[in-house]
Write a protein that holds these residues in place. Sequence first.
Motif, short mmCIF file in Angstrom:
data_model
loop_
_atom_site.label_atom_id
_atom_site.label_comp_id
_atom_site.label_asym_id
_atom_site.label_seq_id
_atom_site.Cartn_x
_atom_site.Cartn_y
_atom_site.Cartn_z
N ARG A 1 36.05 41.56 28.72
CA ARG A 1 36.71 41.02 29.92
C ARG A 1 36.44 41.92 31.13
O ARG A 1 36.11 41.44 32.22
CB ARG A 1 38.21 40.91 29.64
N VAL B 1 34.69 41.04 34.70
CA VAL B 1 35.34 41.30 35.99
C VAL B 1 34.42 42.18 36.84
O VAL B 1 34.22 41.93 38.03
CB VAL B 1 36.72 41.97 35.79
N LEU C 1 31.69 40.65 38.81
CA LEU C 1 32.06 39.90 40.02
C LEU C 1 31.89 40.72 41.30
O LEU C 1 31.82 40.15 42.39
CB LEU C 1 33.53 39.48 39.95
N LYS D 1 31.53 39.40 45.10
CA LYS D 1 32.65 39.59 46.03
C LYS D 1 32.19 40.30 47.31
O LYS D 1 32.59 39.92 48.40
CB LYS D 1 33.75 40.42 45.35
N ARG E 1 40.98 43.14 44.82
CA ARG E 1 42.25 42.78 44.18
C ARG E 1 42.74 41.47 44.76
O ARG E 1 42.82 41.32 45.99
CB ARG E 1 43.27 43.88 44.44
N VAL E 2 43.04 40.51 43.90
CA VAL E 2 43.52 39.20 44.36
C VAL E 2 44.81 38.87 43.59
O VAL E 2 44.78 38.25 42.51
CB VAL E 2 42.45 38.10 44.13
N PHE F 1 44.82 44.10 34.30
CA PHE F 1 44.32 43.85 35.66
C PHE F 1 44.03 45.18 36.36
O PHE F 1 42.99 45.35 36.99
CB PHE F 1 45.35 43.08 36.50
N VAL G 1 40.43 46.31 37.79
CA VAL G 1 40.22 46.58 39.22
C VAL G 1 39.71 48.01 39.39
O VAL G 1 38.78 48.27 40.17
CB VAL G 1 41.51 46.33 40.03
N GLN H 1 36.11 48.04 38.58
CA GLN H 1 35.34 47.43 39.68
C GLN H 1 35.13 48.42 40.81
O GLN H 1 34.09 48.45 41.45
CB GLN H 1 36.08 46.22 40.27
#
Length: 87
Positions: free
Chosen positions: A25, A29, A32, A36, A44-45, A77, A81, A84
């Motif tokens: 996962r 992420v 992305l 992005k 962060r969304v 999450f 993040v 990322q």
Amino acid sequence: MDSIEAVRKKIDQLDEQIVQLIEQRAELVNSLIKLKQEQGVAVRVPEREREVVAQLHQRHGDHFTLEELQSIYQPIFDACVRIQLTD
Ligand SMILES: C=C(O[C@@H]1C=C(C(=O)O)C=C[C@H]1O)C(=O)O
């Protein structure tokens, strides 16, 4: 009936699979980040994170409360993040 040790072995196997899935996962992420950056989308969304948990709750609310799913997913999450931002 299985012994405690036998059941614990199955739990250990499932934990191994869970962490492998979380790693997969995180890789998705992470993939992305380039899109992005190109599209000017925030790393962060929070509304997307809320949506993920709400959908899981809709499907698995018999076993887990919304608060439990939030508690399970918030650190995932956060880690995704962080990866990322640091990779
Ligand atoms: C994956 C995304 O990036 C971040 C990480 C998310 C996740 O781990 O599911 C969700 C929203 C964002 O905070 C995304 O925007 O969809």
